[in-house]
Design a protein around this motif. Structure first.
Motif, short mmCIF file in Angstrom:
data_model
loop_
_atom_site.label_atom_id
_atom_site.label_comp_id
_atom_site.label_asym_id
_atom_site.label_seq_id
_atom_site.Cartn_x
_atom_site.Cartn_y
_atom_site.Cartn_z
N ASN A 182 0.82 -1.23 0.00
CA ASN A 182 0.00 0.00 0.00
C ASN A 182 0.84 1.26 0.00
N GLU A 183 2.07 1.14 0.53
CA GLU A 183 2.89 2.35 0.68
C GLU A 183 3.66 2.69 -0.60
N LEU A 184 3.57 1.81 -1.58
CA LEU A 184 4.40 2.00 -2.78
C LEU A 184 3.75 2.98 -3.75
N GLN A 195 5.30 7.59 1.77
CA GLN A 195 5.21 6.64 0.66
C GLN A 195 6.63 6.20 0.24
N THR A 196 6.70 5.03 -0.32
CA THR A 196 8.00 4.51 -0.79
C THR A 196 7.94 4.42 -2.31
N ILE A 197 9.00 4.87 -2.93
CA ILE A 197 9.05 4.72 -4.39
C ILE A 197 9.30 3.27 -4.74
N GLU A 198 8.48 2.76 -5.62
CA GLU A 198 8.63 1.36 -6.07
C GLU A 198 9.85 1.33 -6.99
N SER A 199 10.95 0.76 -6.49
CA SER A 199 12.20 0.78 -7.27
C SER A 199 12.67 -0.61 -7.67
N ASN A 200 12.22 -1.62 -6.94
CA ASN A 200 12.79 -2.96 -7.18
C ASN A 200 12.56 -3.48 -8.60
N THR A 201 11.41 -3.16 -9.17
CA THR A 201 11.14 -3.76 -10.48
C THR A 201 12.06 -3.20 -11.57
N GLY A 246 7.69 -7.89 -1.73
CA GLY A 246 7.11 -7.12 -0.62
C GLY A 246 5.94 -7.88 -0.02
N GLY A 247 5.62 -7.53 1.21
CA GLY A 247 4.45 -8.16 1.83
C GLY A 247 4.70 -9.57 2.30
N SER A 248 5.97 -9.94 2.47
CA SER A 248 6.24 -11.30 2.90
C SER A 248 6.67 -11.34 4.37
N GLY A 249 6.81 -10.16 4.98
CA GLY A 249 7.32 -10.09 6.35
C GLY A 249 6.34 -10.70 7.34
N ARG A 250 6.76 -10.72 8.60
CA ARG A 250 5.96 -11.43 9.59
C ARG A 250 4.89 -10.55 10.22
N LEU A 292 9.60 -12.45 -2.87
CA LEU A 292 10.83 -11.84 -2.36
C LEU A 292 10.50 -10.72 -1.39
N VAL A 293 11.47 -10.40 -0.54
CA VAL A 293 11.26 -9.34 0.45
C VAL A 293 11.26 -7.98 -0.24
N GLY A 294 10.70 -6.99 0.43
CA GLY A 294 10.62 -5.65 -0.13
C GLY A 294 11.90 -4.85 -0.09
N PRO A 295 12.66 -4.87 1.04
CA PRO A 295 13.84 -4.00 1.09
C PRO A 295 14.83 -4.37 -0.02
N PRO A 296 15.27 -3.38 -0.79
CA PRO A 296 16.10 -3.67 -1.96
C PRO A 296 17.34 -4.52 -1.69
N HIS A 336 23.21 -12.01 14.84
CA HIS A 336 22.66 -12.59 16.07
C HIS A 336 21.46 -13.52 15.82
N ARG A 337 20.79 -13.38 14.65
CA ARG A 337 19.54 -14.13 14.46
C ARG A 337 19.57 -15.19 13.37
N THR A 338 20.55 -15.07 12.48
CA THR A 338 20.48 -15.92 11.28
C THR A 338 21.86 -16.04 10.63
N SER A 363 23.39 -1.33 5.43
CA SER A 363 22.12 -0.74 5.81
C SER A 363 21.27 -1.00 4.58
N ARG A 364 19.99 -1.18 4.75
CA ARG A 364 19.19 -1.79 3.68
C ARG A 364 19.20 -1.06 2.36
N LEU A 365 19.19 0.25 2.43
CA LEU A 365 19.03 0.96 1.16
C LEU A 365 20.32 1.60 0.68
N1 LIG Z 1 8.87 -9.07 13.43
C1 LIG Z 1 9.64 -9.16 12.36
N2 LIG Z 1 9.65 -8.17 11.48
C2 LIG Z 1 10.43 -8.26 10.37
C3 LIG Z 1 11.24 -9.40 10.19
C4 LIG Z 1 11.20 -10.43 11.12
O1 LIG Z 1 11.86 -11.46 10.99
N3 LIG Z 1 10.37 -10.27 12.17
N4 LIG Z 1 12.07 -9.44 9.07
C5 LIG Z 1 12.47 -8.15 8.52
C6 LIG Z 1 13.15 -8.31 7.28
S1 LIG Z 1 14.76 -8.82 7.35
C7 LIG Z 1 12.60 -7.98 6.09
S2 LIG Z 1 13.50 -8.13 4.66
C8 LIG Z 1 11.24 -7.49 5.98
C9 LIG Z 1 10.46 -8.23 4.95
O2 LIG Z 1 9.38 -7.45 4.74
P1 LIG Z 1 8.45 -7.56 3.46
O3 LIG Z 1 9.08 -8.41 2.43
O4 LIG Z 1 7.12 -7.92 3.93
O5 LIG Z 1 8.48 -6.14 2.87
P2 LIG Z 1 7.50 -4.98 3.15
O6 LIG Z 1 7.15 -4.90 4.59
O7 LIG Z 1 6.41 -5.01 2.16
O8 LIG Z 1 8.49 -3.84 2.80
C10 LIG Z 1 9.66 -3.60 3.50
C11 LIG Z 1 10.30 -2.35 2.94
O9 LIG Z 1 10.60 -2.53 1.58
C12 LIG Z 1 9.95 -1.54 0.79
N5 LIG Z 1 9.54 -2.10 -0.50
C13 LIG Z 1 8.61 -3.04 -0.71
N6 LIG Z 1 8.48 -3.26 -2.02
C14 LIG Z 1 9.32 -2.43 -2.65
C15 LIG Z 1 9.60 -2.18 -4.01
N7 LIG Z 1 9.01 -2.87 -5.00
N8 LIG Z 1 10.52 -1.22 -4.30
C16 LIG Z 1 11.12 -0.54 -3.31
N9 LIG Z 1 10.90 -0.76 -2.00
C17 LIG Z 1 9.99 -1.66 -1.68
C18 LIG Z 1 8.76 -1.17 1.62
O10 LIG Z 1 8.24 0.07 1.27
C19 LIG Z 1 9.35 -1.18 3.01
O11 LIG Z 1 10.09 0.00 3.25
O12 LIG Z 1 10.55 -7.62 7.18
C20 LIG Z 1 11.29 -7.20 8.32
N10 LIG Z 1 10.44 -7.23 9.47
#
Ligand SMILES: Nc1nc2c(c(=O)[nH]1)N[C@H]1C(S)=C(S)[C@@H](COP(=O)(O)OP(=O)(O)OC[C@H]3O[C@@H](n4cnc5c(N)ncnc54)[C@H](O)[C@@H]3O)O[C@H]1N2
Ligand code: MOO
Length: 402
Positions: A182-184, A195-201, A246-250, A292-296, A336-338, A363-365
């Motif tokens: 929703n934030e994309l 809002q986040t710019i959709e950049s991954n694609t 995106g949308g695969s987090g917990r 796949l996860v959202g963070p690039p 520490h976790r994985t 750092s993620r971005l």
């Molecule tokens: N309680 C916990 N929280 C989280 C965990 C966990 O283990 N326990 N894992 C963290 C990790 S690591 C990740 S990676 C993320 C995975 O989250 P999602 O895949 O569900 O991603 P979103 O929540 O949808 O987005 C996260 C972040 O990425 C941005 N995003 C999403 N799609 C795009 C796109 N196409 N282009 C650019 N950026 C995108 C989104 O706006 C968010 O900023 O979960 C953590 N949390």
């Protein structure tokens, strides 16, 4: 609360690759493309030369050509031979049209006096020597590019030589790319606060093209079950591989995995390593679907680790991992976790035999997604690594810019 059934969790990378490999269909569908467009495509069948090259026998060196029989009949005395009658001057690679002229001697092995050939000074002349026979480089019907070959610029040279201007190649696998959240917002809009710019694609599509596939872009999906389910179904029907991101987090949005298991079969719901721990894999109507996860940072790495081999497998191409030894520049503690895969900048130090490995800040971005050229796998339960230690770094491959 997850509803992902019996899907495995924490898949080690190699096991995840094995599982994915079981479900990728190699469907060799052929299409014909003009020669210049055949580069980076895969030959759909053995491609044979349509021409003999050379098509006329040629001289291998600069020298003279003559008839072996005439040479014998002259008692090997050539002092009365006339140019253009008994012999001709010939140059390297130049056709010799005279039927009877089947032998050549290099110019260095002859004596001339005032333009008159006096002698052939090579003692052991044999019939046919130094002539390039018809078809020596390439013969009609000879395979010049074998089925399954990834066609390079040099293959274009070969194919042109063999007169092949229409090239049978495998159709490009279609990779559907579904951003969700929703934030994309599209980068062509001005983002509202938060809002986040959709950049991954953008990187995904470019990689798909670079690796020999064709992207099929879907609009940003809202975080709603019904939307995700219908998008996934539609994408699975249209593509060879589906990637939803995106949308695969917990947290709030454990939607992706639920949607994937609602409309298909979820095989694994997470991998053993970070980044990209919540990478999942499912089949929807037989089509492989990657979540796949959202963070690039995590998206880029898992796209390379899991989607690239799947795309290569669709094209019958091997996926290889290469590791190099390198000296670590800094201490690396275990996560520490994985288990964790660190991005590494490999570089050469003048005068040193081994490469150096500089861990790039994670750092993620940050820019490391574009700057790293290697990966270092660090076990959560291991001791980590110390500065100065020699470590094995996996080369980041499949990227022309690195
Ligand atoms: N309680 C916990 N929280 C989280 C965990 C966990 O283990 N326990 N894992 C963290 C990790 S690591 C990740 S990676 C993320 C995975 O989250 P999602 O895949 O569900 O991603 P979103 O929540 O949808 O987005 C996260 C972040 O990425 C941005 N995003 C999403 N799609 C795009 C796109 N196409 N282009 C650019 N950026 C995108 C989104 O706006 C968010 O900023 O979960 C953590 N949390
Ligand atoms: O799995 Mo997440 O990509 O570490 O950031």
């Amino acid at each position: 609360m997850s509803m992902t059934g019996s899907a495995r969790m924490n898949m080690p990378r190699l096991e995840a690759l094995e599982e994915i490999g079981k479900h990728i269909k190699y469907r060799p569908i052929e299409e014909i493309v003009p020669l210049p467009d055949a580069v980076k495509r895969v030959a759909a069948r053995d491609i044979v030369s349509r021409l003999n090259v050379p098509d006329v026998k040629c001289s291998r060196w600069d020298g003279i050509c003559f008839s072996w029989q005439h040479y014998l009949d002259s008692g090997r005395d050539v002092s009365s031979w006339q140019a253009e009658v008994d012999y001709i001057f010939s140059n390297t690679g130049i056709p010799v049209f005279q039927q009877a002229f089947d032998t050549m001697v290099m110019i260095e092995k002859t004596t001339f006096h005032e333009n008159q050939l006096i002698s052939i000074d090579q003692k052991d002349v044999v019939q046919g020597q130094q002539m390039i026979p018809v078809g020596e480089r390439m013969a009609i019907g000879e395979i010049i590019v074998a089925k399954g070959t990834l066609i390079t610029p040099s293959h274009l040279n070969l194919l042109a030589t063999g007169g092949v201007i229409q090239v049978p190649v495998l159709k490009k696998p279609i990779v559907a790319l579904l951003p969700s959240g929703n934030e994309l917002v599209s980068c062509y809009n001005t983002p509202a606060p938060g809002q986040t710019i959709e950049s991954n694609t953008f990187s995904m599509a470019a990689k798909v093209r670079q690796w020999g596939g064709k992207e099929l872009l879907f609009p940003i999906a809202r975080d709603e079950h019904a939307v995700l389910r219908s998008r996934l179904k539609e994408a699975a029907a249209k593509a060879d591989i589906v990637v939803i991101c995106g949308g695969s987090g917990r947290g709030r949005f454990d939607l992706l995995q639920e949607a994937a298991s609602d409309v298909g079969e979820l095989y694994f719901s997470s991998v053993e390593h970070g980044p990209g721990k919540r990478t999942c894999f499912s089949l929807i109507d037989g089509t492989p679907v990657f979540g796949l996860v959202g963070p690039p940072g995590g998206e880029e790495m898992t796209f390379d680790f899991y989607v690239r081999p799947a795309l290569l497998a669709c094209l019958g191409q091997p996926y290889r991992v290469t590791e190099v030894q390198a000296v670590l520049d800094e201490d690396i503690a275990p996560h520490h976790r994985t288990d964790f895969i660190y991005t590494i900048g490999l570089y050469r130090v003048p005068g040193e035999k081994l490469l150096h490995a500089r861990p790039l800040p994670h750092s993620r971005l940050d820019r490391s997604i574009a700057e790293h050229n290697g990966y270092l796998f660090v076990h959560q339960k291991g001791p980590g690594h110390k500065k100065g230690e020699t470590v094995m770094v996996e080369l980041r491959t499949g990227h022309e810019n690195i």
